[in-house]
Design a protein around this motif. Structure first.
Motif, PDB file in Angstrom:
ATOM      1  N   TYR A   1      94.734   9.863  88.716  1.00  0.00           N
ATOM      2  CA  TYR A   1      94.435   9.442  89.910  1.00  0.00           C
ATOM      3  C   TYR A   1      94.376  11.074  90.367  1.00  0.00           C
ATOM      4  O   TYR A   1      95.317  11.764  90.113  1.00  0.00           O
ATOM      5  CB  TYR A   1      95.485   9.042  90.748  1.00  0.00           C
ATOM      6  N   LEU A   2      93.187  11.281  91.217  1.00  0.00           N
ATOM      7  CA  LEU A   2      93.261  12.855  91.620  1.00  0.00           C
ATOM      8  C   LEU A   2      93.166  12.577  93.327  1.00  0.00           C
ATOM      9  O   LEU A   2      92.164  11.895  93.999  1.00  0.00           O
ATOM     10  CB  LEU A   2      91.720  13.453  91.502  1.00  0.00           C
ATOM     11  N   ASP A   3      94.221  13.081  94.095  1.00  0.00           N
ATOM     12  CA  ASP A   3      94.238  13.224  95.522  1.00  0.00           C
ATOM     13  C   ASP A   3      93.568  14.302  95.986  1.00  0.00           C
ATOM     14  O   ASP A   3      93.848  15.790  95.599  1.00  0.00           O
ATOM     15  CB  ASP A   3      95.558  13.379  95.889  1.00  0.00           C
ATOM     16  N   VAL A   4      92.296  14.327  96.584  1.00  0.00           N
ATOM     17  CA  VAL A   4      91.648  15.497  96.899  1.00  0.00           C
ATOM     18  C   VAL A   4      91.918  16.191  97.812  1.00  0.00           C
ATOM     19  O   VAL A   4      91.639  17.345  97.989  1.00  0.00           O
ATOM     20  CB  VAL A   4      90.004  14.790  97.032  1.00  0.00           C
ATOM     21  N   GLU A   5      92.823  15.510  98.828  1.00  0.00           N
ATOM     22  CA  GLU A   5      93.747  16.462  99.708  1.00  0.00           C
ATOM     23  C   GLU A   5      94.477  17.507  99.240  1.00  0.00           C
ATOM     24  O   GLU A   5      94.646  18.572  99.842  1.00  0.00           O
ATOM     25  CB  GLU A   5      94.332  15.492 100.929  1.00  0.00           C
TER      26      GLU A   5
ATOM     27  N   GLU B   1      82.160  10.667  90.229  1.00  0.00           N
ATOM     28  CA  GLU B   1      82.302  10.940  91.884  1.00  0.00           C
ATOM     29  C   GLU B   1      82.731  12.068  92.070  1.00  0.00           C
ATOM     30  O   GLU B   1      83.482  12.890  91.333  1.00  0.00           O
ATOM     31  CB  GLU B   1      83.221   9.726  92.000  1.00  0.00           C
ATOM     32  N   ALA B   2      82.503  12.741  93.325  1.00  0.00           N
ATOM     33  CA  ALA B   2      83.253  13.870  93.743  1.00  0.00           C
ATOM     34  C   ALA B   2      83.147  13.583  95.144  1.00  0.00           C
ATOM     35  O   ALA B   2      82.352  12.941  96.140  1.00  0.00           O
ATOM     36  CB  ALA B   2      82.207  15.207  93.368  1.00  0.00           C
ATOM     37  N   SER B   3      84.215  14.515  95.983  1.00  0.00           N
ATOM     38  CA  SER B   3      84.255  14.262  97.421  1.00  0.00           C
ATOM     39  C   SER B   3      85.123  15.461  97.681  1.00  0.00           C
ATOM     40  O   SER B   3      85.786  16.218  97.109  1.00  0.00           O
ATOM     41  CB  SER B   3      85.099  13.169  97.790  1.00  0.00           C
ATOM     42  N   SER B   4      84.769  15.729  99.264  1.00  0.00           N
ATOM     43  CA  SER B   4      85.557  16.641  99.884  1.00  0.00           C
ATOM     44  C   SER B   4      86.394  16.093 100.774  1.00  0.00           C
ATOM     45  O   SER B   4      86.908  16.870 102.016  1.00  0.00           O
ATOM     46  CB  SER B   4      84.460  17.841 100.545  1.00  0.00           C
ATOM     47  N   LYS B   5      86.343  14.806 101.027  1.00  0.00           N
ATOM     48  CA  LYS B   5      87.158  14.134 101.884  1.00  0.00           C
ATOM     49  C   LYS B   5      88.577  13.893 101.497  1.00  0.00           C
ATOM     50  O   LYS B   5      88.821  14.133 100.281  1.00  0.00           O
ATOM     51  CB  LYS B   5      86.697  13.054 102.373  1.00  0.00           C
ATOM     52  N   PRO B   6      89.546  13.511 102.157  1.00  0.00           N
ATOM     53  CA  PRO B   6      90.934  13.113 101.959  1.00  0.00           C
ATOM     54  C   PRO B   6      90.947  11.680 101.263  1.00  0.00           C
ATOM     55  O   PRO B   6      91.541  11.025 101.819  1.00  0.00           O
ATOM     56  CB  PRO B   6      91.710  13.473 103.011  1.00  0.00           C
ATOM     57  N   VAL B   7      90.585  11.724 100.120  1.00  0.00           N
ATOM     58  CA  VAL B   7      90.579  10.591  99.340  1.00  0.00           C
ATOM     59  C   VAL B   7      91.240  10.508  97.993  1.00  0.00           C
ATOM     60  O   VAL B   7      91.508  11.635  97.571  1.00  0.00           O
ATOM     61  CB  VAL B   7      88.936   9.801  99.068  1.00  0.00           C
TER      62      VAL B   7
ATOM     63  N   ILE C   1      87.825  20.361  97.172  1.00  0.00           N
ATOM     64  CA  ILE C   1      86.712  19.720  96.673  1.00  0.00           C
ATOM     65  C   ILE C   1      87.201  19.217  95.381  1.00  0.00           C
ATOM     66  O   ILE C   1      87.472  19.862  94.597  1.00  0.00           O
ATOM     67  CB  ILE C   1      85.409  20.219  96.632  1.00  0.00           C
ATOM     68  N   GLY C   2      87.128  17.714  95.061  1.00  0.00           N
ATOM     69  CA  GLY C   2      87.242  17.357  93.741  1.00  0.00           C
ATOM     70  C   GLY C   2      86.496  16.420  93.183  1.00  0.00           C
ATOM     71  O   GLY C   2      85.597  15.688  93.954  1.00  0.00           O
ATOM     72  N   GLY C   3      86.545  16.074  91.853  1.00  0.00           N
ATOM     73  CA  GLY C   3      85.719  15.192  91.342  1.00  0.00           C
ATOM     74  C   GLY C   3      86.192  14.701  89.906  1.00  0.00           C
ATOM     75  O   GLY C   3      86.895  15.315  89.149  1.00  0.00           O
ATOM     76  N   LEU C   4      85.800  13.542  89.344  1.00  0.00           N
ATOM     77  CA  LEU C   4      85.839  12.915  88.114  1.00  0.00           C
ATOM     78  C   LEU C   4      84.724  12.331  87.334  1.00  0.00           C
ATOM     79  O   LEU C   4      83.684  12.246  88.189  1.00  0.00           O
ATOM     80  CB  LEU C   4      86.742  11.656  88.151  1.00  0.00           C
ATOM     81  N   ALA C   5      84.543  12.521  86.213  1.00  0.00           N
ATOM     82  CA  ALA C   5      83.386  12.140  85.115  1.00  0.00           C
ATOM     83  C   ALA C   5      84.205  11.547  84.187  1.00  0.00           C
ATOM     84  O   ALA C   5      85.255  11.977  83.548  1.00  0.00           O
ATOM     85  CB  ALA C   5      82.637  13.395  84.338  1.00  0.00           C
ATOM     86  N   HIS C   6      84.017  10.153  84.090  1.00  0.00           N
ATOM     87  CA  HIS C   6      84.329   9.154  83.043  1.00  0.00           C
ATOM     88  C   HIS C   6      83.477   8.823  82.092  1.00  0.00           C
ATOM     89  O   HIS C   6      82.438   8.192  82.178  1.00  0.00           O
ATOM     90  CB  HIS C   6      84.749   7.992  83.971  1.00  0.00           C
TER      91      HIS C   6
ATOM     92  N   LYS D   1      77.373  17.811  91.787  1.00  0.00           N
ATOM     93  CA  LYS D   1      77.592  17.258  92.871  1.00  0.00           C
ATOM     94  C   LYS D   1      79.104  18.259  93.658  1.00  0.00           C
ATOM     95  O   LYS D   1      79.036  18.315  94.675  1.00  0.00           O
ATOM     96  CB  LYS D   1      78.537  15.891  92.542  1.00  0.00           C
ATOM     97  N   LEU D   2      79.800  18.819  92.734  1.00  0.00           N
ATOM     98  CA  LEU D   2      80.696  19.775  93.351  1.00  0.00           C
ATOM     99  C   LEU D   2      80.037  21.014  94.018  1.00  0.00           C
ATOM    100  O   LEU D   2      80.520  21.188  95.299  1.00  0.00           O
ATOM    101  CB  LEU D   2      81.745  20.277  91.941  1.00  0.00           C
ATOM    102  N   LYS D   3      79.154  21.542  93.384  1.00  0.00           N
ATOM    103  CA  LYS D   3      78.386  22.688  93.956  1.00  0.00           C
ATOM    104  C   LYS D   3      77.666  22.151  95.237  1.00  0.00           C
ATOM    105  O   LYS D   3      77.753  22.919  96.080  1.00  0.00           O
ATOM    106  CB  LYS D   3      77.304  23.148  93.106  1.00  0.00           C
ATOM    107  N   ASN D   4      77.227  20.891  95.470  1.00  0.00           N
ATOM    108  CA  ASN D   4      76.386  20.657  96.376  1.00  0.00           C
ATOM    109  C   ASN D   4      77.369  20.301  97.869  1.00  0.00           C
ATOM    110  O   ASN D   4      77.212  20.252  98.852  1.00  0.00           O
ATOM    111  CB  ASN D   4      75.789  19.159  96.281  1.00  0.00           C
ATOM    112  N   LEU D   5      78.978  20.106  97.319  1.00  0.00           N
ATOM    113  CA  LEU D   5      79.885  19.923  98.549  1.00  0.00           C
ATOM    114  C   LEU D   5      80.271  21.409  98.821  1.00  0.00           C
ATOM    115  O   LEU D   5      81.128  21.378  99.829  1.00  0.00           O
ATOM    116  CB  LEU D   5      80.823  19.022  97.819  1.00  0.00           C
TER     117      LEU D   5
END
Length: 152
Positions: free
Chosen positions: A131-135, A9-15, A37-42, A71-75
């Motif tokens: 836990y990664l706080d993307v904000e 998963e990857a996101s640029s939103k404050p999640v 922008i952050g993401g995790l790969a499990h 995913k990170l590049k696309n964001l």
């Protein structure tokens, strides 16, 4: 957002992205501080999925890392700006073969891509959660039943 075993998963939103009950798996945490922008790969298995296998490819190291970076590049993230952290690779059952294989596979593949993990919490005998706080880019993790702590 839960990132279950074998998922990316990857996101640029404050999640907050989280991976729970990490045993022999290794979680790659990637964060672009400038762009938030952050993401995790499990990651569950070493290497790459078999040719033609389309289901559950991201259980494998190389497929998961490639998917995370894409995913990170696309964001809008730049690979050279990512801070990489690694967690997991514990030997929960006293049989280190799979945890060592996954851990080494992740480390070797990142080295091949010329990506350096700045922070690591690998090995041991305790499960982890991360836990990664993307904000903010803050990474909090637990090991076994210990209280949550920041990854240094």
């Amino acid at each position: 957002i839960d990132v279950d075993t074998g998922k990316v998963e990857a996101s640029s939103k404050p999640v907050v992205l989280r991976a729970m009950a990490i045993g022999s798996c290794v979680v790659v945490v990637a964060f672009d501080c400038g762009k938030k922008i952050g993401g995790l790969a499990h990651i569950m298995l070493p290497g790459r999925s078999l040719e033609g296998e389309s289901k559950d490819k991201t259980k494998y190291t190389e497929d998961a890392v490639d998917e995370l970076l894409e995913k990170l590049k696309n964001l809008g993230a730049k690979i050279e700006d990512l801070e990489i952290s690694l967690l997991g690779g514990a030997d929960l059952l006293g049989e280190s073969a799979i945890s060592e294989m996954v851990k080494n596979s992740v480390l070797n593949y990142l080295e091949k891509l010329r990506i350096v993990a700045k922070r690591k919490s690998l090995g041991g005998t305790q499960r982890r959660s991360v836990y990664l706080d993307v904000e903010t880019g803050k990474i909090i993790y637990t090991e076994g039943n210990s209280p949550a702590q920041g990854l240094k």
